[in-house]
Design an enzyme around this catalytic site. Structure first.
Site, PDB file in Angstrom:
ATOM      1  N   ASP A  27      -0.708   2.412  -1.287  1.00  0.00           N
ATOM      2  CA  ASP A  27      -0.801   3.665  -0.542  1.00  0.00           C
ATOM      3  C   ASP A  27      -2.251   4.083  -0.288  1.00  0.00           C
ATOM      4  O   ASP A  27      -3.175   3.636  -0.978  1.00  0.00           O
ATOM      5  CB  ASP A  27      -0.085   4.760  -1.335  1.00  0.00           C
ATOM      6  CG  ASP A  27       0.455   5.876  -0.449  1.00  0.00           C
ATOM      7  OD1 ASP A  27       0.104   5.917   0.743  1.00  0.00           O
ATOM      8  OD2 ASP A  27       1.245   6.692  -0.955  1.00  0.00           O
ATOM      9  N   GLU A  77       9.155  12.242   5.026  1.00  0.00           N
ATOM     10  CA  GLU A  77       8.420  12.946   3.971  1.00  0.00           C
ATOM     11  C   GLU A  77       7.829  14.252   4.487  1.00  0.00           C
ATOM     12  O   GLU A  77       7.648  15.205   3.719  1.00  0.00           O
ATOM     13  CB  GLU A  77       7.317  12.058   3.403  1.00  0.00           C
ATOM     14  CG  GLU A  77       6.201  11.727   4.372  1.00  0.00           C
ATOM     15  CD  GLU A  77       5.117  10.853   3.743  1.00  0.00           C
ATOM     16  OE1 GLU A  77       5.371  10.300   2.664  1.00  0.00           O
ATOM     17  OE2 GLU A  77       4.039  10.734   4.343  1.00  0.00           O
TER      18      GLU A  77
END
Length: 696
Positions: free
Chosen positions: A447, A502
């Protein structure tokens, strides 16, 4: 040739060349001398004619034309003053005169005043069998190509498909070079409308909504990332992106400075110095940039600049042109790569209920996730942020017994995927990946890269290769869009680079309209980790962003349809296992729906409005339908089903009250046959999924 003798002057004309010779003769003339002069003039005339022929051939060679195998697409490459191209679709100009070049070393411009040394043409038709089947089991690679080699040890390759045009530069130097800049231009004959995802800088998560505006309003001071989509009235849809990006920065896009409607490639400079943002363990900012975009080996090919041509909107979803242009497989053994679904903790904030322990980032919670995954045959569980110190993968949260969880998952046939910050992984890569392999971890979720300059692009390759050596699958989150590396390293199962679900935790940006844009634009580049599966669903006026108890906009079946419409060989179940366990009919579908496909058909589609996609896996077909905030009645033609047999159709569709209560749905089973029509009602923000199984 004409000769005139008037005693004092001889004149010759040939091939447009006029020669005048003054000659003095003696009394009576000198015929011998005149014969010599005449012979000279004849030779000069022949030379002139040859020169004229060469000049005519040179002028003809200043335009190179190449067409697609079906002759609908034509590219004209202009070599007069600089290399430029234009594209025609069914005889209509869709890309106007667009110059291209590369500036290297001490401002040497490759492409200016080109001198063509050789032009070689090839036609290719071959089949590719992806080890991870995204759209189909067999990819047909069919194109015509021209390789233009120029004086100065460089060249350009143009490749023309039935569904697109791509070009790339190459150089043949023996020593490394610095690429100062690349001129990639995409000019249009009119001020068409375009879907553009803008960003403020090269440091971006590549997560934006799409602006819809005329090309001329995309000024040179605006920055966007690919893919972008341009609509031509009564013509094709044109998508622009880059492919085979390796040891080189990715392509951003800005508006044209000339005032002409068009787009220009822009590239992040090479980062000379970086530093962490204040109080951050992951945001590595570039604080000093080089005056070049890449320093690379001198003998190589550069990324493809791709123009996708979609005659129908459906073609934007069904095309696999990016995969065809990607670098070939580099792994000898791919048998260990296992696509599948994954139970995910972060989106639902580990909110379990109806359990006899305190849920959170702890061993008991993850065992519950593993039990849930095992019950429904879900292949993986992700341990997202919190299982370790983000800056040290060996400083494990004391509430977690990692090795015990891995062993527990192995007993239940569930693999674990571990989240990590790219910067930490890069620093600890060999040691950490060796450890993960040794204890039995199955993959990594990497990430916060948030860049695609040359240095970061090289990290993607280095990470994918290192993971493959340990037989670990990879999910690149906080990443740029796919640019082809997944074909070389199919252990890269999915990538984010999309404004996904998200965002519902903190904003209202993820709307059904947005959901109906990304399959036509972002997904064209490759699989996307949108993370569907919300079980708390809301109509527009009911939606609220709640970080620890999130919901989605649109209906329950809108979420289910994403598992068919959206491509991701590693597909998330984003909500709480407790929420799924309350919905056995929903879980019957989610447990069964595949993540890889043998064939893909787009039955109906309109960008931003609705879509119907049918995909085949084995002997069964799965269909997903989605709509925006407009309720729709669809009549589906079942011609794609095999004739001569009955099919069991399991249908999950919006319930009669889904316009008020978005979680309302109906499940039913009916028998159908190929050639029949099936009516489906979609609520506002709605959807439907159907599983077709041949009757035994």
């Amino acid at each position: 040739m004409r000769c005139f003798t008037g005693g004092k002057r001889v004149r010759a004309e040939a091939g447009g060349l006029s020669l005048g010779l003054a000659v003095r003769f003696k009394r009576g003339g000198d015929m011998q001398f005149l014969k010599k002069i005449t012979f000279v003039l004849i030779i000069l005339a022949v030379i002139t004619a040859v020169v004229g022929l060469i000049m005519a051939q040179t002028r003809a060679q200043s335009i190179i034309t190449i067409s697609s195998p079906d002759s609908r697409v034509e590219v004209k490459i202009d070599l007069k003053d600089q290399i430029a191209y234009s594209v025609y679709f069914n005889g209509r100009e869709v890309i106007s005169y667009s110059p291209i070049s590369m500036t290297i070393n001490d401002n040497v411009i490759l492409g200016r005043r080109p001198v063509l040394e050789n032009a070689s043409r090839t036609r290719v038709e071959e089949k590719i069998y992806p080890p991870v089947r995204e759209k189909r089991a067999e990819v047909v690679d069919l194109y015509n190509q021209v390789n233009l080699k120029f004086r100065g040890n460089y060249g350009v390759i143009f490749r023309v498909y039935n569904d697109g045009v791509a070009y790339r530069f190459y150089t043949g130097y023996r020593v490394p070079i610095k690429v100062r800049n690349e001129q990639a231009t995409f000019n249009f004959p009119d001020n068409f409308m375009a879907y553009i995802p803008f960003t403020r800088s090269f440091h971006t998560s590549f997560e934006s909504n799409y602006s819809y505006l005329p090309l001329k309003e995309i000024t040179a001071d605006k920055l966007a990332f690919a893919p972008i989509l341009v609509e031509i009235p009564d013509g094709p849809r044109i998508a622009i992106t880059d492919v085979w990006v390796d040891d080189y920065p990715g392509m951003f896009l800005t508006g044209s400075q000339s005032g002409q409607p068009g787009l220009v490639g822009k590239f992040a400079p090479y980062p000379l110095e970086e530093k962490l943002r204040d109080k951050s363990d992951r945001e590595l900012e570039v604080v000093k940039e080089a005056d070049y975009i890449a320093e690379t080996k001198g003998g190589r090919q550069y990324p493809w600049r791709l123009i996708v041509l979609a005659q129908k909107e459906e073609d934007l979803i069904s095309t696999d042109i990016v995969y065809r242009l990607s670098p070939p497989l580099e792994l000898k053994d791919t048998s260990w790569i296992k696509p599948g679904k994954v139970a995910w903790d972060w989106w639902n904030a580990s909110n379990l209920f109806g359990v006899d322990f305190r849920s959170g980032i702890n061993t008991d919670t993850y065992k519950f996730y593993i039990d849930f995954a095992s019950k429904y045959g879900i292949e993986y569980v992700i341990l997202d942020e919190g299982w370790s110190d983000p800056s040290d993968l060996f400083r494990v949260n004391p509430e977690i017994n990692l090795e015990e969880l891995v062993r527990y998952g192995q007993q239940k046939n569930v693999g674990l995927i571990l989240w990590c910050v790219w910067l930490t992984l890069d620093r600890q890569m060999d040691r950490a990946l060796d450890y993960f392999q040794r204890i039995g971890v199955k993959g990594i979720k990497v990430d916060f890269m948030d860049r695609d300059d040359q240095k970061m692009v090289n990290f993607y390759r280095r990470c994918a290769a290192a993971a493959a050596r340990r037989k670990l699958v990879v999910n690149f989150h906080g990443a740029h869009k796919p640019v082809g590396l997944r074909r070389a390293f199919p252990n890269i199962l999915t990538k984010e680079g999309v404004l996904g679900l998200e965002y519902s935790k903190w904003s209202a940006q993820v709307t059904p309209e947005h959901d109906l844009l990304i399959p036509f634009i972002r997904m064209l580049a490759g699989p996307m980790d949108y993370t569907p599966g919300a079980m708390r669903n809301a109509q527009q006026k009911q939606f609220r962003p709640i970080f620890d108890l999130p919901m989605s906009q649109g209906t329950r079946c809108h979420q289910l349809a994403m598992y068919v419409v959206y491509e991701s060989p590693l597909q998330m179940l984003c909500d709480s296992p407790s929420a799924y366990l309350k919905e056995p009919e929903v879980m019957e579908f989610l447990a069964d729906v595949p993540t890889v496909w043998d064939e893909t058909l787009v039955l109906e589609a309109r960008i931003g409005d609705y879509v119907v996609v049918a995909r085949k896996n084995g002997k069964r077909w799965f269909l997903g339908a989605m709509t925006d905030w407009t309720a729709r009645q669809l009549e589906l033609k079942l011609d794609f089903l095999e004739r001569g047999k009955l099919w069991l159709a399991d249908i999950w569709q919006d319930g009669p009250n889904a316009a008020r209560y978005a979680a309302d749905y109906q499940y039913r089973r009916i028998k159908v046959a190929s050639g029949e029509n099936l009516k489906i009602s979609l609520a506002p923000g709605g959807g439907a999924v159907i599983r077709f199984s041949p009757e035994k």
